[in-house]
Design an enzyme around this catalytic site. Structure first.
Site, PDB file in Angstrom:
ATOM      1  N   HIS A   1       2.532  11.551  -1.089  1.00 52.67           N
ATOM      2  CA  HIS A   1       3.079  10.571  -0.143  1.00 52.67           C
ATOM      3  C   HIS A   1       1.946  10.069   0.746  1.00 52.67           C
ATOM      4  O   HIS A   1       1.643  10.654   1.778  1.00 52.67           O
ATOM      5  CB  HIS A   1       4.187  11.207   0.701  1.00 52.67           C
ATOM      6  CG  HIS A   1       5.014  10.209   1.442  1.00 52.67           C
ATOM      7  ND1 HIS A   1       6.367  10.052   1.227  1.00 52.67           N
ATOM      8  CD2 HIS A   1       4.693   9.294   2.388  1.00 52.67           C
ATOM      9  CE1 HIS A   1       6.841   9.091   2.014  1.00 52.67           C
ATOM     10  NE2 HIS A   1       5.820   8.626   2.739  1.00 52.67           N
TER      11      HIS A   1
ATOM     12  N   HIS B   1       0.287   6.253   1.982  1.00 58.28           N
ATOM     13  CA  HIS B   1       0.413   4.795   1.981  1.00 58.28           C
ATOM     14  C   HIS B   1      -0.956   4.119   1.999  1.00 58.28           C
ATOM     15  O   HIS B   1      -1.818   4.459   2.825  1.00 58.28           O
ATOM     16  CB  HIS B   1       1.199   4.332   3.204  1.00 58.28           C
ATOM     17  CG  HIS B   1       2.648   4.688   3.164  1.00 58.28           C
ATOM     18  ND1 HIS B   1       3.609   3.826   2.690  1.00 58.28           N
ATOM     19  CD2 HIS B   1       3.308   5.826   3.525  1.00 58.28           C
ATOM     20  CE1 HIS B   1       4.808   4.404   2.777  1.00 58.28           C
ATOM     21  NE2 HIS B   1       4.640   5.618   3.282  1.00 58.28           N
TER      22      HIS B   1
ATOM     23  N   ASP C   1      -1.703   1.033   2.942  1.00 59.07           N
ATOM     24  CA  ASP C   1      -1.932   0.311   4.193  1.00 59.07           C
ATOM     25  C   ASP C   1      -1.975   1.250   5.391  1.00 59.07           C
ATOM     26  O   ASP C   1      -2.238   0.814   6.517  1.00 59.07           O
ATOM     27  CB  ASP C   1      -0.883  -0.783   4.410  1.00 59.07           C
ATOM     28  CG  ASP C   1       0.538  -0.289   4.278  1.00 59.07           C
ATOM     29  OD1 ASP C   1       0.742   0.831   3.775  1.00 59.07           O
ATOM     30  OD2 ASP C   1       1.468  -1.029   4.669  1.00 59.07           O
TER      31      ASP C   1
ATOM     32  N   GLY D   1      10.053   1.175   4.747  1.00 54.01           N
ATOM     33  CA  GLY D   1      10.403   0.321   5.875  1.00 54.01           C
ATOM     34  C   GLY D   1      11.417   0.988   6.788  1.00 54.01           C
ATOM     35  O   GLY D   1      11.670   2.190   6.671  1.00 54.01           O
TER      36      GLY D   1
ATOM     37  N   HIS E   1      12.218   6.951   0.465  1.00 52.34           N
ATOM     38  CA  HIS E   1      12.124   7.336   1.865  1.00 52.34           C
ATOM     39  C   HIS E   1      13.533   7.621   2.387  1.00 52.34           C
ATOM     40  O   HIS E   1      14.393   6.728   2.411  1.00 52.34           O
ATOM     41  CB  HIS E   1      11.518   6.210   2.703  1.00 52.34           C
ATOM     42  CG  HIS E   1      10.025   6.163   2.706  1.00 52.34           C
ATOM     43  ND1 HIS E   1       9.295   5.640   1.671  1.00 52.34           N
ATOM     44  CD2 HIS E   1       9.118   6.574   3.646  1.00 52.34           C
ATOM     45  CE1 HIS E   1       7.998   5.719   1.949  1.00 52.34           C
ATOM     46  NE2 HIS E   1       7.865   6.288   3.150  1.00 52.34           N
TER      47      HIS E   1
ATOM     48  N   GLU F   1      14.075  10.668   7.214  1.00 56.95           N
ATOM     49  CA  GLU F   1      12.967  10.586   8.176  1.00 56.95           C
ATOM     50  C   GLU F   1      13.502  10.019   9.482  1.00 56.95           C
ATOM     51  O   GLU F   1      13.614  10.726  10.480  1.00 56.95           O
ATOM     52  CB  GLU F   1      11.832   9.715   7.631  1.00 56.95           C
ATOM     53  CG  GLU F   1      10.657   9.606   8.593  1.00 56.95           C
ATOM     54  CD  GLU F   1       9.607   8.598   8.142  1.00 56.95           C
ATOM     55  OE1 GLU F   1       8.499   8.632   8.705  1.00 56.95           O
ATOM     56  OE2 GLU F   1       9.892   7.776   7.254  1.00 56.95           O
TER      57      GLU F   1
ATOM     58  N   ASP G   1       1.028  10.977   4.731  1.00 56.73           N
ATOM     59  CA  ASP G   1       1.780   9.761   5.029  1.00 56.73           C
ATOM     60  C   ASP G   1       0.821   8.616   5.304  1.00 56.73           C
ATOM     61  O   ASP G   1       0.642   7.735   4.470  1.00 56.73           O
ATOM     62  CB  ASP G   1       2.747   9.978   6.189  1.00 56.73           C
ATOM     63  CG  ASP G   1       3.804   8.891   6.290  1.00 56.73           C
ATOM     64  OD1 ASP G   1       4.004   8.173   5.300  1.00 56.73           O
ATOM     65  OD2 ASP G   1       4.455   8.771   7.351  1.00 56.73           O
TER      66      ASP G   1
END
Length: 371
Positions: free
Chosen positions: A25, A27, A29, A186, A213, A216, A313
């Site tokens: 996991h 990302h 970006d 998102g 996701h 969370e 993350d």
């Protein structure tokens, strides 16, 4: 310069950074080097909150520590701004892979949302191609530096938008060209996976792996929908599954826990939880249990037999590394090398690879820890 590498830690005399790791996991970006952001922003004339790389790194960490996933996500406007060209995407993907290798990662899955990278004329396929080129360049650079690493793409659809079926089709179309899975990302609260049932039905018909996701920023309903509507093989974070556990009594180290049906299903089916402790603290994902590392339900979930995995993350926002996450967990909960190995084996077992490739990965981890 890469994202700040925290001081290595020795556990039982072994460098934590040198241990073979699996990152599920992570990302794209959320893992851009601050120095790269400064350079690329200057090239396109984009204003930044800070123009010095070190100051920008501080800004990300401070802004991300908000206690809110929505506020946390707003920091990505900065990174996404410099990820709108083929060259920018390729460079960032290449550096991402070499940073993983420097952190001891031998297998990684990088997730990102192609629909967020179209502001300067790229098509969805252009964006996927650029990231794959960067990944392959990064793998080659790591190999030349003595690191063996493999990285697959997970394409994310933004759950608040309406392009999930299109992104699912894009993922399947690129399954032989580096894309290994699908995700929705998102703002979680208010956007259940059920709203993307058409995409998930299509992916299931194509036997394409899915992680979602869930658990969370939202609770058990999001996890239930991820499993039922999304057919999720893994849960992105999933930390709030702990709210389906009722601690009946404690006697020293003995804890009697009553399972809810959902928690028992996730545990018994060994559905991997993609836990990210630093991020979970920053976004308030564990606010029901506290605000410190020792409050994270990670250890409870681990001791109860859930398939826990450790992830970063977003390296930039959390100013972290997989080495740091593992070392801090070991310090907080008095874990040893066997525990850290268990987390990597859980991740390897949940990787979006063939069974033969997962077995090879498990061998690499076992041999690395044995050394």
């Amino acid at each position: 310069m890469p994202i700040e590498q925290h001081a290595d830690t020795k556990l039982q005399g072994v460098s934590v950074r040198s241990l073979p790791k699996v990152s599920l996991h992570d990302h794209l970006d959320g893992g851009v080097r601050p120095a790269t952001i400064v350079e690329l922003a200057d090239e396109i004339g984009h204003a930044l909150p800070e123009t010095d790389a070190d100051d920008l790194a501080d800004w990300f960490e401070e802004q991300s520590d908000s206690g809110s996933l929505v506020d946390y996500i707003e920091t990505f406007e900065v990174t996404l701004a410099v990820m709108q060209t083929r060259d920018g995407l390729r460079r960032i993907a290449r550096e991402f892979v070499t940073d993983l290798a420097a952190d001891g990662v031998v297998y990684g899955e990088v997730r990102w949302a192609p629909e967020q990278h179209l502001l300067r004329g790229l098509s969805l396929q252009d964006a996927v191609d650029a990231v794959q080129e960067g990944i392959e360049e990064g793998e080659d650079a790591a190999e030349a530096d003595g690191h063996d690493i493999r990285v697959g793409q997970i394409l994310s659809a933004m759950r608040q938008e309406g392009r999930s079926l299109e992104i699912a089709q894009l993922a399947v179309a690129n399954r032989a060209r580096g894309v290994s899975g699908f995700d929705i990302a998102g703002p979680e609260d208010g956007f259940l996976p059920a709203q993307h049932r058409a995409a998930f039905d299509y992916l299931a018909s194509e036997f394409f792996p899915v992680t979602v996701h869930a658990g969370e920023a939202a609770g058990l309903d999001s996890i239930r929908s991820a499993i039922i509507d999304g057919r999720a093989l893994r849960l992105g974070h999933g930390v709030r599954i702990a709210s389906d556990l009722n601690v009946v009594s404690r006697a020293g180290e003995e804890v009697l826990v009553q399972f809810g049906d959902l928690a028992r299903w996730v545990r018994d089916r060994e559905i991997p939880l993609e836990l990210s402790p630093s991020s979970n603290l920053q976004t308030g994902a564990i606010e029901a249990w506290g605000t410190q590392w020792e409050d994270h339900p990670f250890d409870l979930l681990y001791q109860l037999g859930f398939s826990v995995t450790v992830n970063v993350d977003n390296r930039t926002q959390s100013r972290t590394s997989l080495t740091r996450e593992l070392a801090t967990l070991a310090e907080t909960f008095e874990y040893d090398l066997d525990d850290l190995q268990a987390f990597q084996l859980n991740a390897a077992a949940g990787a979006f690879l063939s069974v033969e490739e997962r077995e090879e990965l498990i061998e690499v981890i076992a041999e690395g820890f044995a050394r």
